[in-house]
Scaffold this active site. Structure first.
Site, PDB file in Angstrom:
ATOM      1  N   GLY A 114       0.829  -1.200   0.000  1.00  0.00           N
ATOM      2  CA  GLY A 114       0.000   0.000   0.000  1.00  0.00           C
ATOM      3  C   GLY A 114       0.864   1.252   0.000  1.00  0.00           C
ATOM      4  CB  SER A 115       4.070   1.994   1.677  1.00  0.00           C
ATOM      5  OG  SER A 115       3.644   1.696   2.985  1.00  0.00           O
ATOM      6  CE1 TYR A 141       1.088   4.107   8.842  1.00  0.00           C
ATOM      7  CE2 TYR A 141       0.288   2.776   7.025  1.00  0.00           C
ATOM      8  CZ  TYR A 141       1.293   3.111   7.909  1.00  0.00           C
ATOM      9  OH  TYR A 141       2.509   2.476   7.850  1.00  0.00           O
ATOM     10  CG  ASP A 240      -5.310   4.083   1.202  1.00  0.00           C
ATOM     11  OD1 ASP A 240      -5.446   2.864   0.998  1.00  0.00           O
ATOM     12  OD2 ASP A 240      -4.355   4.567   1.847  1.00  0.00           O
ATOM     13  CD  GLU A 241     -12.160   0.876  -1.252  1.00  0.00           C
ATOM     14  OE1 GLU A 241     -12.354  -0.264  -0.805  1.00  0.00           O
ATOM     15  OE2 GLU A 241     -13.032   1.765  -1.212  1.00  0.00           O
ATOM     16  CB  VAL A 242      -4.372  -0.066   1.409  1.00  0.00           C
ATOM     17  CG1 VAL A 242      -3.388  -1.081   1.998  1.00  0.00           C
ATOM     18  CG2 VAL A 242      -3.791   0.575   0.150  1.00  0.00           C
ATOM     19  CE  LYS A 243      -5.814  -2.197   9.193  1.00  0.00           C
ATOM     20  NZ  LYS A 243      -4.975  -1.540  10.203  1.00  0.00           N
ATOM     21  CB  THR A 297      12.927  -5.024 -10.676  1.00  0.00           C
ATOM     22  OG1 THR A 297      13.745  -3.864 -10.858  1.00  0.00           O
ATOM     23  CG2 THR A 297      13.331  -6.102 -11.656  1.00  0.00           C
TER      24      THR A 297
HETATM   25  C1  LIG Z   1      -1.613  -0.417   5.682  1.00  0.00           C
HETATM   26  C2  LIG Z   1      -2.105   0.734   4.882  1.00  0.00           C
HETATM   27  C3  LIG Z   1      -1.314   1.325   3.892  1.00  0.00           C
HETATM   28  C4  LIG Z   1       0.096   0.885   3.654  1.00  0.00           C
HETATM   29  O1  LIG Z   1       0.167  -0.423   3.182  1.00  0.00           O
HETATM   30  P1  LIG Z   1       1.489  -1.305   3.398  1.00  0.00           P
HETATM   31  O2  LIG Z   1       1.212  -2.551   2.656  1.00  0.00           O
HETATM   32  O3  LIG Z   1       1.680  -1.488   4.860  1.00  0.00           O
HETATM   33  O4  LIG Z   1       2.610  -0.547   2.799  1.00  0.00           O
HETATM   34  C5  LIG Z   1      -1.858   2.336   3.141  1.00  0.00           C
HETATM   35  N1  LIG Z   1      -3.118   2.758   3.347  1.00  0.00           N
HETATM   36  C6  LIG Z   1      -3.910   2.224   4.288  1.00  0.00           C
HETATM   37  C7  LIG Z   1      -5.296   2.740   4.438  1.00  0.00           C
HETATM   38  C8  LIG Z   1      -3.427   1.208   5.099  1.00  0.00           C
HETATM   39  O5  LIG Z   1      -4.191   0.693   6.066  1.00  0.00           O
END
Ligand SMILES: *Cc1c(COP(=O)(O)O)cnc(C)c1O
Length: 441
Positions: A114-115, A141, A240-243, A297
């Protein structure tokens, strides 16, 4: 021979793994995982109510992920999407475009986390729009590499300055009520009218459910109103849908609860089912901006891509977003029931299987418990057989994000463990010394 064969993983961990890269919430050091359980060195099975912080969306050792990874690794079609396209990555991009609402010409970019995905979004937006300012939210975050850290607003990030020109808005929290949605919108209007001319702003970054900031569900219509104001000035919308993405909240995408139409959607964590892969999905005019712009890469390598395709296939076939809605309602109901008698619980909230339990020392005042108390609840729950973590700007929110494959009976077991853990902590079963190594955020 070294003593590594006899010393515990945990004691070796403390010797060799850098402190800047650790978040240990309990002594749990798993040697393997099976379904929704992690198994430690003594053979004890711990119910994982956090999915390792969300990647393990299908639990551990899911046969379809195992098969996909094995097949892709055995006949590995190159190791770099940068140099050669591979079937798994291209197919995964096609899947993501099909599953993610959006119009016009779109593209997919792959990273590892996600970062890096948010970092890519920041840089490509700046380049494509020729605007350099961003808006995000206090408590948000977005990651832990320079670019994504610099648009985050989490208290854990205050060691690193935000990027110049970042406007951080409060994220309205209806439990605490410090800022209403209207007040935040007024503040945004005021920023635009004064020191932040909107034509300098490339994009707004939003979490559709603030996660590490404390599992905060935005007030209805709030994020859509931010989107509307931003759109009026050509400001792009990044979600940001990462979590919480990919089914966890009861819909495929959490932003669908909020009526958002993002220009870019960021995926990570659950996407790889535990393997490192992230994606940015969105407008081609942004993501095609320049070649050789965000090169990594091994991103989009066939093995991680194959795992991600397996995750999406299982989620879709087994209707896991639907299951998450049903199971999440059960989990929240169980916790609300507990809150009727357990006064340490100030609030239970969330969407689907993204659930927060806010712990308070005083219900009327909503005074947060000290972070040691939160850490003790987590420690005690681990002793009783369940793993989860805490989040929130005050370190007092239990975050429950179990695998979407958890059963109703396992969820009930989890609630019972949480109830017992809180009771035991109230009775002083866990000492300050025991949790001293686990005060993480
Ligand atoms: C965890 C998170 C990230 C970062 O993801 P990583 O895989 O830890 O780099 C970005 N955005 C949100 C909302 C997160 O919860």
């Amino acid at each position: 021979m070294s003593s590594s064969a006899t010393r515990s993983i945990r004691s070796r961990d403390a010797q060799v793994i850098a402190n800047i890269g650790r978040l240990r919430f309990s002594p749990l050091a798993p040697i393997r995982g099976e379904g929704v359980h992690l198994v430690d060195e003594s053979g004890r099975r711990i119910l994982d109510l956090s999915s390792s912080g969300c990647p393990a969306v299908l639990g551990y050792g899911h046969p379809e992920i195992v098969q996909a990874v094995e097949d892709a690794a055995r006949s590995m079609a190159g190791a770099s999407l940068l140099l050669y396209p591979n079937e798994h990555a291209v197919g995964l991009a096609e899947d993501l475009l099909r599953l993610t609402p959006g119009t016009g010409k779109r593209r997919v970019w792959f990273g590892h986390s996600g970062s890096d995905a948010n970092d890519c979004a920041v840089r490509v937006l700046q380049a494509a729009t020729r605007r350099s300012r961003f808006i995000s939210f206090i408590g948000s975050y977005h990651g832990n590499v320079s670019g994504s850290m610099a648009v985050s607003g989490h208290t854990a990030m205050t060691h690193t300055l935000p990027r110049p020109g970042l406007v951080l808005l409060p994220y309205p929290d209806s439990y605490r009520g410090e800022f209403s949605a209207e007040q935040v919108l007024q503040l945004l209007d005021y920023q635009f009218a004064t020191t932040c001319p909107p034509d300098q702003v490339a994009a707004v970054f939003m979490e559709p459910l603030m996660s590490d900031g404390g599992i905060i569900v935005p007030p209805p219509g709030f994020l859509a109103a931010v989107q509307e104001r931003c759109r009026a000035h050509g400001i792009r919308v990044v979600v940001d849908e990462v979590k919480v993405g990919l089914g966890r909240t009861g819909l495929w995408h959490c932003f669908e609860h909020e009526g958002l139409e993002p220009d870019l959607v960021i995926f990570g964590k659950a996407l790889g089912g535990g393997l490192p892969i992230s994606a940015v999905v969105g407008a081609a005019d942004i993501l095609d901006h320049a070649p050789a712009f965000a090169l990594q890469t091994t991103a989009g390598n066939p093995v991680a891509s194959a795992a991600a395709r397996a995750v999406l296939r299982v989620c879709e076939r087994d209707r896991l977003p639907h299951a998450a809605a049903r199971l999440g309602a059960q989990l929240q109901a169980g916790l609300r029931d507990l809150a009727r008698t357990e006064t340490m619980i100030g609030d239970v909230r969330g969407r689907g299987l993204a659930v927060g339990v806010e712990l308070v020392a005083d219900r009327a005042e909503k005074a947060p418990v000290p972070v040691t108390t939160t850490a003790k609840v987590i420690f005690r729950a681990y002793e009783l057989g369940a793993a989860f973590i805490y989040v929130g700007l005050r370190g007092n929110v239990l975050e429950l994000t179990p695998p979407l494959t958890i059963s109703p009976a396992q969820l009930d077991e989890g609630v019972a463990i949480i109830a017992q853990a809180i009771l035991d902590v109230r009775e002083g079963v866990v000492s300050d010394e025991q949790v001293a190594p686990f005060m993480m955020w």
